[in-house]
Design a protein around this motif. Structure first.
Motif, mmCIF file in Angstrom:
data_model
loop_
_atom_site.group_PDB
_atom_site.id
_atom_site.type_symbol
_atom_site.label_atom_id
_atom_site.label_comp_id
_atom_site.label_asym_id
_atom_site.label_seq_id
_atom_site.Cartn_x
_atom_site.Cartn_y
_atom_site.Cartn_z
ATOM 1 N N TRP A 1 -88.139 29.568 7.806
ATOM 2 C CA TRP A 1 -86.955 28.682 7.322
ATOM 3 C C TRP A 1 -86.713 29.250 5.760
ATOM 4 N N ILE B 1 -86.913 27.502 3.024
ATOM 5 C CA ILE B 1 -85.953 26.671 2.278
ATOM 6 C C ILE B 1 -86.169 26.572 0.789
ATOM 7 N N SER C 1 -79.218 28.158 0.121
ATOM 8 C CA SER C 1 -79.021 26.886 0.890
ATOM 9 C C SER C 1 -77.912 26.824 1.675
ATOM 10 N N ASP D 1 -76.410 29.148 3.143
ATOM 11 C CA ASP D 1 -76.687 29.761 4.543
ATOM 12 C C ASP D 1 -77.623 29.048 5.509
ATOM 13 N N PHE D 2 -78.636 28.422 4.826
ATOM 14 C CA PHE D 2 -79.399 27.498 5.640
ATOM 15 C C PHE D 2 -78.784 26.486 6.567
ATOM 16 N N ASP D 3 -77.932 25.778 5.551
ATOM 17 C CA ASP D 3 -76.969 24.608 6.055
ATOM 18 C C ASP D 3 -76.273 25.122 7.211
ATOM 19 N N SER E 1 -84.674 21.131 -2.350
ATOM 20 C CA SER E 1 -85.272 21.831 -1.192
ATOM 21 C C SER E 1 -85.868 20.742 -0.142
ATOM 22 N N TYR F 1 -84.599 20.029 3.800
ATOM 23 C CA TYR F 1 -85.577 19.788 4.706
ATOM 24 C C TYR F 1 -85.420 18.678 5.450
ATOM 25 N N SER G 1 -82.103 18.008 7.469
ATOM 26 C CA SER G 1 -81.905 19.140 8.548
ATOM 27 C C SER G 1 -82.952 18.575 9.673
ATOM 28 N N SER H 1 -86.860 35.198 11.097
ATOM 29 C CA SER H 1 -86.198 34.027 10.148
ATOM 30 C C SER H 1 -84.941 34.022 10.556
ATOM 31 N N ILE I 1 -82.051 33.314 8.535
ATOM 32 C CA ILE I 1 -81.175 33.917 7.989
ATOM 33 C C ILE I 1 -81.830 35.234 7.181
#
Length: 403
Positions: free
Chosen positions: A9, A11, A21, A23-25, A59, A63, A66, A242, A244
């Motif tokens: 991930w 993060i 961030s 992108d991950f959300d 970060s 986490y 999420s 991964s 992203i």
């Protein structure tokens, strides 16, 4: 029973100073929508939760947010540490997370039994997860006794193999006749890597063969390699990759999660993750770059990131200046040039000294800088390998000291 395999991930990752961030959300939001229609029983996260061993408060918050979002689907979550992770950071909230059916193993336990996690169903235990995190030097020293580099390399491989085989042996003893799934974070021989993966183990030479894992696992869920792929083996051994893109070398990779339905097979189904932004690499002469920049369009939610490589035959300070002016005036909607590089094929040694754009120190990892230093010393290849081995042990110690 249905299992979701994900990893890496990272993060807190920044790509050329651009925060990923968002992108991950967007990935977590997409994953929630997927789980609404396709429920699973277990989520496996095989290492590199964070990009840094000492992640920022932002970060850490991302986490935990999420995990809360994913726990609304009543699934068991099992998380192992990767080479980027601090075991103490991951395990700090371990007791609280256990109450939420979130199991975290940041570092290899002293007792192998403690990495075995039985997964119950309504009636009985369905399968067992051998949650093996990234193995650090102190774990490997159990079998690490070789003196010369060649034997040391073999000893590292055998020590990693020992952990997987010993965990399998105990699982078969304590949970006979139950399917066994392993989690790991390592480099396996034959895996295709990208520039965003940092080397692991000493000299990155500890690549395991499929045979090192033994024959007792029904599935092996690996992390560390960011490109989704299957290893050539009779046992299904997969890197989920991964979720992203983490570097421009991954710009063409299709990102996936892997889903196993154990009632049907332990061969997973790859589910494509939508692309949330484009990463565009433009190479060519100055005129070619001008043409390509104009044609870029953004069809994704997030800003397009662009890398430029100017390739010209002869050194020209004016072309370098013109490129910089082109970048400064670039205003394509929702696009950003994040890096540029100038390469002159026939540049003289004097001209190389004038222009430092071609090779900036920030373009290289610590290992690459040390490798370049080794190229200039008068030593045998064996000595250079030993020096690189020592250098990476020091890097590992520095990363762990951040805890």
């Amino acid at each position: 029973m249905k299992i979701l395999h994900t990893a890496d991930w990272h993060i807190g990752k920044r790509l050329h100073k651009v925060d990923l961030s968002q992108d991950f959300d967007l990935f977590i939001d997409w994953l929630r929508e997927y789980l609404k229609k396709n429920p699973v029983d277990i989520l496996l996260l095989s290492g590199d939760v964070f990009d840094f061993s000492n992640p920022s408060s932002e970060s850490r918050n991302q986490y935990y947010r999420s995990l809360i979002k994913l726990k609304t689907f009543q699934l068991k979550i099992i998380i192992t540490g990767g080479n980027h992770d601090s075991p103490s950071v991951l395990e700090a909230p371990k007791e609280i997370l256990n109450q939420l059916d979130i199991h975290v193993i940041g570092q290899m336990p002293e007792a192998f039994e403690d990495c075995l996690i039985p997964v119950p169903s309504a009636q009985n235990t369905e399968l067992v997860i051998a949650a093996i995190p990234y193995l650090r030097s102190k774990n490997l020293q159990r079998q690490f006794s070789a003196e010369c580099h060649e034997n040391k390399q073999a000893a590292v491989k055998e020590s990693i193999a020992y952990h997987f085989q010993e965990a399998a042996k105990l699982a078969k003893k304590n949970y006979p006749h139950l399917p066994l799934v392993a989690m790991g974070h390592l480099f396996a021989t034959g895996a295709s890597v990208s520039e965003s993966e940092r080397d692991i183990q000493i000299g990155n030479l500890a690549g395991l063969e499929a045979s090192h894992f033994g024959e007792d696992y029904s599935y092996i869920a690996l992390g560390h390699i960011h490109k989704p792929q299957r290893l050539q083996a009779e046992t299904p051994i997969f890197y989920s990759g991964s979720p992203i893109p983490l570097s421009f070398s991954e710009r063409r990779n299709e990102k996936r999660i892997l889903i196993l339905d154990t009632e049907k097979s332990y061969e997973p189904k790859g589910i494509s993750i939508p692309k949330f932004r484009d990463l565009v690499l433009i190479k060519g002469t100055l005129e070619e770059i001008k043409t390509k920049l104009v044609s870029i369009e953004n069809n994704h939610p997030l800003k397009t990131l662009i890398e430029i490589e100017l390739h010209e035959a002869e050194f020209s300070a004016s072309k370098t200046y013109e490129l910089e002016q082109l970048i400064e005036s670039f205003n394509q909607p929702n696009c950003e040039i994040v890096k540029h590089k100038v390469i002159f094929k026939n540049k003289s040694e004097i001209e190389r000294g004038i222009s430092s754009v071609e090779s900036q120190i920030s373009d290289f990892t610590p290992k690459e800088v040390f490798q370049k230093k080794l190229e200039g010393i008068d030593e045998t290849e064996d000595t250079k390998l030993e020096l690189m081995s020592a250098f990476e042990e020091i890097l590992d110690e520095l990363n762990r000291s951040e805890e």
